[in-house]
Design a protein around this motif. Structure first.
Motif, PDB file in Angstrom:
ATOM      1  N   SER A 174       9.087  10.634  20.318  1.00 30.30           N
ATOM      2  CA  SER A 174       9.603   9.332  19.869  1.00 30.30           C
ATOM      3  C   SER A 174       9.132   8.214  20.790  1.00 30.30           C
ATOM      4  CB  SER A 174      11.127   9.387  19.812  1.00 30.30           C
ATOM      5  OG  SER A 174      11.639   8.134  19.384  1.00 30.30           O
ATOM      6  N   LEU A 175       9.118   8.471  22.120  1.00 26.05           N
ATOM      7  CA  LEU A 175       8.689   7.464  23.089  1.00 26.05           C
ATOM      8  C   LEU A 175       7.224   7.107  22.883  1.00 26.05           C
ATOM      9  CD1 LEU A 175       9.427   5.767  25.580  1.00 26.05           C
ATOM     10  CD2 LEU A 175       8.763   7.725  27.006  1.00 26.05           C
ATOM     11  N   GLY A 176       6.343   8.114  22.770  1.00 26.90           N
ATOM     12  CA  GLY A 176       4.905   7.844  22.558  1.00 26.90           C
ATOM     13  C   GLY A 176       4.658   7.116  21.247  1.00 26.90           C
ATOM     14  N   PHE A 177       5.356   7.516  20.193  1.00 26.81           N
ATOM     15  CA  PHE A 177       5.165   6.893  18.874  1.00 26.81           C
ATOM     16  C   PHE A 177       5.584   5.420  18.895  1.00 26.81           C
ATOM     17  CE2 PHE A 177       6.649   6.014  14.520  1.00 26.81           C
ATOM     18  CZ  PHE A 177       5.495   6.289  13.813  1.00 26.81           C
ATOM     19  N   ASN A 178       6.755   5.160  19.472  1.00 28.47           N
ATOM     20  CA  ASN A 178       7.269   3.778  19.468  1.00 28.47           C
ATOM     21  C   ASN A 178       6.509   2.869  20.423  1.00 28.47           C
ATOM     22  OD1 ASN A 178       9.803   3.484  17.683  1.00 28.47           O
ATOM     23  ND2 ASN A 178      10.062   5.488  18.674  1.00 28.47           N
ATOM     24  N   ASP A 179       5.973   3.419  21.522  1.00 22.84           N
ATOM     25  CA  ASP A 179       5.163   2.575  22.425  1.00 22.84           C
ATOM     26  C   ASP A 179       3.952   2.001  21.693  1.00 22.84           C
ATOM     27  OD1 ASP A 179       6.889   2.910  24.493  1.00 22.84           O
ATOM     28  OD2 ASP A 179       5.672   4.414  25.571  1.00 22.84           O
ATOM     29  N   VAL A 180       3.302   2.801  20.879  1.00 19.87           N
ATOM     30  CA  VAL A 180       2.122   2.327  20.130  1.00 19.87           C
ATOM     31  C   VAL A 180       2.561   1.413  18.991  1.00 19.87           C
ATOM     32  CG1 VAL A 180       0.177   3.036  18.713  1.00 19.87           C
ATOM     33  CG2 VAL A 180       0.753   4.334  20.768  1.00 19.87           C
ATOM     34  N   ILE A 181       3.607   1.790  18.251  1.00 19.13           N
ATOM     35  CA  ILE A 181       4.074   0.992  17.101  1.00 19.13           C
ATOM     36  C   ILE A 181       4.492  -0.404  17.552  1.00 19.13           C
ATOM     37  CG2 ILE A 181       5.894   0.787  15.345  1.00 19.13           C
ATOM     38  CD1 ILE A 181       3.700   2.812  14.652  1.00 19.13           C
ATOM     39  N   ASN A 182       5.172  -0.481  18.685  1.00 18.94           N
ATOM     40  CA  ASN A 182       5.658  -1.778  19.172  1.00 18.94           C
ATOM     41  C   ASN A 182       4.519  -2.702  19.563  1.00 18.94           C
ATOM     42  OD1 ASN A 182       8.305  -1.016  18.775  1.00 18.94           O
ATOM     43  ND2 ASN A 182       8.577  -0.244  20.873  1.00 18.94           N
ATOM     44  N   SER A 183       3.357  -2.126  19.890  1.00 19.12           N
ATOM     45  CA  SER A 183       2.191  -2.958  20.264  1.00 19.12           C
ATOM     46  C   SER A 183       1.292  -3.249  19.065  1.00 19.12           C
ATOM     47  CB  SER A 183       1.399  -2.250  21.364  1.00 19.12           C
ATOM     48  OG  SER A 183       0.878  -1.017  20.889  1.00 19.12           O
ATOM     49  N   THR A 184       1.666  -2.700  17.911  1.00 20.73           N
ATOM     50  CA  THR A 184       0.869  -2.935  16.694  1.00 20.73           C
ATOM     51  C   THR A 184       1.652  -3.886  15.795  1.00 20.73           C
ATOM     52  OG1 THR A 184      -0.024  -0.701  16.868  1.00 20.73           O
ATOM     53  CG2 THR A 184      -0.262  -1.824  14.744  1.00 20.73           C
ATOM     54  N   LYS A 185       1.029  -4.993  15.394  1.00 15.95           N
ATOM     55  CA  LYS A 185       1.743  -6.052  14.685  1.00 15.95           C
ATOM     56  C   LYS A 185       2.064  -5.687  13.248  1.00 15.95           C
ATOM     57  CE  LYS A 185      -0.306  -9.798  17.439  1.00 15.95           C
ATOM     58  NZ  LYS A 185      -1.106 -11.055  17.421  1.00 15.95           N
ATOM     59  N   ASN A 186       1.208  -4.927  12.582  1.00 13.44           N
ATOM     60  CA  ASN A 186       1.409  -4.689  11.162  1.00 13.44           C
ATOM     61  C   ASN A 186       2.256  -3.444  10.859  1.00 13.44           C
ATOM     62  OD1 ASN A 186      -0.691  -3.095  12.174  1.00 13.44           O
ATOM     63  ND2 ASN A 186      -1.585  -2.800  10.125  1.00 13.44           N
ATOM     64  N   LEU A 187       2.766  -2.707  11.887  1.00 13.38           N
ATOM     65  CA  LEU A 187       3.580  -1.521  11.671  1.00 13.38           C
ATOM     66  C   LEU A 187       4.970  -1.724  12.270  1.00 13.38           C
ATOM     67  CD1 LEU A 187       1.034   1.328  12.503  1.00 13.38           C
ATOM     68  CD2 LEU A 187       1.691   0.495  10.246  1.00 13.38           C
ATOM     69  N   GLU A 188       6.004  -1.264  11.535  1.00 10.69           N
ATOM     70  CA  GLU A 188       7.373  -1.440  12.018  1.00 10.69           C
ATOM     71  C   GLU A 188       8.219  -0.216  11.600  1.00 10.69           C
ATOM     72  OE1 GLU A 188      11.225  -4.445  11.642  1.00 10.69           O
ATOM     73  OE2 GLU A 188       9.413  -4.804  10.468  1.00 10.69           O
ATOM     74  N   VAL A 189       8.977   0.355  12.581  1.00 14.15           N
ATOM     75  CA  VAL A 189       9.921   1.435  12.296  1.00 14.15           C
ATOM     76  C   VAL A 189      11.233   0.792  11.854  1.00 14.15           C
ATOM     77  CG1 VAL A 189      11.201   3.393  13.208  1.00 14.15           C
ATOM     78  CG2 VAL A 189       8.845   2.989  13.973  1.00 14.15           C
ATOM     79  N   VAL A 190      11.518   0.907  10.545  1.00 16.16           N
ATOM     80  CA  VAL A 190      12.702   0.226  10.009  1.00 16.16           C
ATOM     81  C   VAL A 190      13.960   1.106  10.100  1.00 16.16           C
ATOM     82  CG1 VAL A 190      11.338  -1.272   8.498  1.00 16.16           C
ATOM     83  CG2 VAL A 190      12.087   0.990   7.672  1.00 16.16           C
TER      84      VAL A 190
END
Length: 914
Positions: A174-190
């Motif tokens: 979860s930590l690795g996935f969210n670190d990348v998602i948070n730095s990507t503008k067009n992807l969001e974990v809703v």
């Protein structure tokens, strides 16, 4: 020569030992290691794949023993499994933690105890372990996020489905996935869902999210099993074309991540290697002392539609190669076992060959030596055999002689009983008669009576001793009031105590206590102990009986205390031995009374002990209930001690038969006495002839006289010169002519076997000598009374008796046969008493006497009564004429029939029918 041979055999043993040691040296050089693996669970395919890879890899190393324990995804189970492995002192521990924090203390405990620890797949919260092996879960999360970012530049919404809360893979992915998602503008974990690695745990939460949020594009799931569950929910909502699912594990095979990608159920899966084979290799390096890295990370990659097929084929090929390796390994193992077996067999054959050669030579030498010793042994054995036969012959002669003396002694003791019977019966008669009025003469008669009883008691003691030796006593215990029982015997010694001014007392703390005792045997115990007490207690002394009921236990104690001469201390342990007499005893004694007393008490499962300080005290301990006794040792008697009194009067019901018991000589009942003792015959004849007609026999012609006279009662002794009383009784009871006669057996034998034999022979009563004449007289009256009652029954039920009525007696069978013969000859007017006797195979006079004894009527009257009863029935139930009925019932003429009918029924046949 013998010493040389023994040295040669010793050298041979050393050679054979060296051969076996060299053969087993290869086995002993290889050290064996035990590896214990605590697995989280074995239900999912990823865990099964890990276990399988570890077992296959361990199979390549014979020195390794792998033990896998299934914790069933329960942290408490896993802690217990690790504790078990530590207690078994394994060489290495491999752990795949269910949860990081709870498992950390037990892992550190194993590590600190000196056991190398390898953590696989998931981490603990501490660093106290040897090495870690597993995929980089953080990298798994970043790979998944980067893969999704590479697919589009548009804004996309993502649902993250996590693994078990508290496990390191779930946290790191979860930590690795969210670190990348948070730095990507067009992807969001809703939205985020927490599962437990199983598909069922995420379905309901995912349904709720898909119903509330409509623009979901991707679902990232932490393992392929939950990813398959997510696909099933998406398919259920018919959103499988819009929503793409990304999983983790990348296993090959059915329902594996690669297969799901090939079936377009998953967009992609992140390969997360099990590391089973790498774990065994790393463990072996640690066990061999090689240096290894603290963290050993397995590589991971993304598998999607572009490379899924290639990866699947590669895995299949690896599996096939693995199967080939397993097959080859199995073949190698078989060859090694075969080689080892053949090598050991060859070594064994070689050793046996050498030993057989040596033994062959030694056997030649031994054969010569043994033949020499055999000749010596044969000579010695011949001498021993001759001596043994001589000893056996002497022993047999001694045994025969001893048996003859014992039998003579026993028989003589029995013979004493008959004259004692005469003495006791005569003195009893004298004391009851009014002839003796002189008190001095009466006192002398009483002295004779008392000493006769004493002599009888001594004889009974001798016979009891013989029965004790042969173990023929059978306990007959009945419920008995102990105080009343003791008091009766107490009264027998009161006169002696008064005469010698001895203070004789009996006390108890429970007068109502009942115990199960054999009254006959216990009576002998009391008399032995009290006789000894009075014998060795001087005048003006003290003798007491104290019955002490222990209310807190199941026992009662009976104390017999006297102020006599006592027993020397050194002889206390010999008191109960047979024929022992104390050194301070100057009185005549048989020496078996106390021995018998001890035997009788032990038959009751009780104990007897002796104390001697100032006088002597015997203490008997008995059980209070009957649970200690077998069922065949218990009899049911009325708990009335009056049964022990001498000759109690019996109360019999009066009836018409007893009122006319004796009228005149012709009407007197007859008695046959079969006895070979002339004095006893004279005594019994004189006493019985007052009320009965008496015939006597010395036993030689007893059966003939019984058949000749057909008496009403037979009194027969058991010990007779020609036939025994048992034989005579059996013969007479089986004979139709005499079967109805009551028989009383008189005997000196009072053991169980004799009683049974007497009953089997058919005796009606069994009296042991010495007997009281009043008991014999009353027994005769009772048997005659019972015979009269049976006769009354037969007379009043004569027409109802048939073979179907089973009264269990020969008389009933006789009457049934009699009726059958008469009925079969009903219409035969010439059928006579002689014809009936002939059909019954007895004489006319014997038939007459038999009928007179059983029915009380003559045979002619009996036949006519049967005919008239039949005619009476025919007059009621048939329409035949009176003449036809007369001829049908065997009357010679109608006139004779009418006369006979009127005489019996006080009415003519015609009047009776009307």
């Amino acid at each position: 020569m013998q010493k040389i041979t023994l040295v040669y055999i010793l050298k041979l043993s050393i050679i054979v030992g060296l051969i076996f040691v060299s053969g087993c040296s290869n086995i002993s050089e290889t050290k064996t290691y035990t590896i214990g693996f605590s697995q989280t669970g074995i239900n999912d395919e990823w865990r099964k794949s890990m276990n399988q890879a570890m077992e296959i890899q361990a199979g390549f190393y014979p020195e390794l023993e792998l033990k896998i324990l299934d914790s069933k995804d329960n942290i408490d189970n896993q802690i217990k499994d690790i504790e078990q492995l530590i207690s078994e002192k394994i060489d290495m521990l491999i752990v795949s933690p269910i949860k990081s924090k709870p498992i950390t203390p037990i892992v550190e405990s194993a590590f600190k105890s000196g056991i190398p620890v390898l953590i696989v797949d998931r981490k603990t919260d501490g660093d106290n372990y040897t090495a870690y092996l597993g995929g980089d879960n953080y990298e798994v999360g970043t790979n998944a996020a980067n893969y999704l970012a590479s697919l589009t530049n548009e804004n996309k919404n993502i649902i993250e489905v996590k693994g078990l809360a508290g496990s390191s893979p779930a946290l790191e992915r979860s930590l690795g996935f969210n670190d990348v998602i948070n730095s990507t503008k067009n992807l969001e974990v809703v939205k985020t869902i927490e599962g437990n690695w199983e598909s069922y745990s995420i379905k309901d939460p995912l349904r709720d999210i898909l119903e509330s949020i409509k623009d979901i594009d991707y679902i990232f799931v932490h393992n392929d099993r939950m990813a398959l569950g997510a696909w099933e929910v998406v398919k259920e909502k018919k959103l499988q074309k819009r929503i793409k699912i990304l999983g983790v594990d990348g296993l090959n095979g059915p329902n594996g991540g690669i297969q799901l990608v090939k079936e377009n159920k998953l967009l992609a899966t992140i390969l997360y290697p099990t590391g089973g084979d790498e774990a065994i290799q790393l463990a072996l390096k640690i066990l061999n002392g090689e240096r290894v890295a603290k963290n050993n990370i397995l590589n991971t990659t993304v598998i999607d539609a572009r490379n899924a097929d290639i990866m699947s084929k590669q895995f299949d090929k690896i599996d096939q190669q693995q199967q080939d390796i397993d097959y080859q390994r199995i073949k190698i193992d078989k060859q090694e076992k075969k080689y080892t077996t053949q090598k050991h067999t060859l070594q064994l054959l070689l050793a046996l060959l050498i030993i057989s050669i040596v033994l062959g030579g030694y056997s030649i030498y031994s054969g010569y030596n043994n033949r020499k010793k055999k000749r010596e042994l044969e000579l010695r054995n011949s001498k021993i055999t001759i001596q043994r036969n001589q000893i056996k012959k002497i022993a047999d002669e001694v045994k025969i002689s001893n048996e003859a003396r014992v039998n003579f002694f026993t028989g003589l003791s029995h013979e004493f009983k008959t004259p004692i019977t005469l003495i006791l019966s005569s003195t009893e008669s004298l004391t009851e008669s009014k002839v003796i009025r002189d008190n001095k003469l009466l006192s002398e008669v009483g002295l004779i009576y008392n000493n006769s009883k004493r002599l009888l008691r001594l004889i009974n003691q001798l016979l009891d001793f013989r029965k004790i030796e042969d173990r023929k006593f059978v306990l007959k215990a009945s419920n008995t009031n102990l105080y009343k029982f003791s008091n009766l015997i107490f009264k027998d010694f009161e006169r002696e105590a008064q005469k010698r001014n001895i203070n004789f007392t009996i006390t108890t703390n429970n007068e109502d206590l009942s115990v199960f005792i054999d009254r006959n045997l216990m009576d002998k115990v009391y008399f032995n102990l009290l006789s000894n007490a009075f014998k060795f207690t001087p005048n003006n002394g003290v003798v007491s009986i104290n019955i002490e009921d222990d209310f807190n236990s199941n026992f009662v104690k009976i104390h017999f205390v006297d102020s006599g001469i006592g027993i020397p201390k050194k002889e206390m342990n010999k008191v109960f031995q047979a024929f022992f007499q104390g050194s301070n005893n100057n009185k005549t004694s048989s020496g078996i009374g106390l021995h018998l007393s001890k035997e009788f008490i032990e038959l009751h499962k009780g104990t007897i002990e002796v104390i001697s300080k100032h006088g002597t005290e015997f203490i008997i301990t008995l059980y209070k209930d009957n649970v200690h006794l077998d069922s065949d040792e218990i009899i049911h008697e009325v708990d009335v001690i009056d049964s022990m009194l001498l000759c109690p009067d019996l109360d019999y019901e009066e009836d018409d038969f007893t009122e006319q018991l004796v009228l005149n000589n012709e009407d007197k009942y007859s008695i046959l006495i079969i006895e070979d003792n002339l004095d006893l015959i004279k005594y019994l004849s004189g006493k019985l002839s007052i009320d009965y007609n008496v015939q006597v026999s010395d036993g030689a012609d007893g059966i003939e006289k019984a058949l000749e006279h057909i008496p009403d009662i037979i009194i027969c002794d058991v010990s007779l010169p020609d036939k025994s009383g048992f034989d005579i009784c059996e013969i007479l009871k089986k004979d139709l002519r005499t079967s109805h006669i009551p028989i009383i057996l008189l005997t000196a034998f009072n053991n169980k076997e004799s009683y049974i034999k007497g009953l089997e022979s058919g005796a009606d009563l069994y009296l042991t000598k010495p007997f009281s004449f009043s008991i014999l007289s009353q027994s005769i009256k009772t048997l005659i009374y019972n015979r009269e009652k049976l006769r009354y029954y037969f007379v009043n039920n004569v027409h109802n008796i048939s073979s179907s009525n089973n009264f269990g007696s020969i008389e009933q069978e006789f009457i049934s046969m009699l009726n059958k013969i008469i009925n079969n000859n009903m219409d035969n007017s010439k059928f006579s008493v002689e014809n009936l006797a002939q059909d019954l195979n007895i004489s006319r006079i014997q038939l007459y006497r038999k009928m007179k004894a059983i029915m009380g009527v003559n045979v002619s009257d009996y036949i006519q009564n049967i005919r008239l009863e039949k005619a009476k029935k025919m007059l009621k139930e048939t329409s035949l004429t009176i003449s036809e009925i007369a001829y049908a019932t065997g009357f010679s003429s109608p006139n004779y029939f009418s006369t006979s009918f009127k005489n019996k029924f006080n009415n003519s046949p015609k009047a009776f029918r009307e």
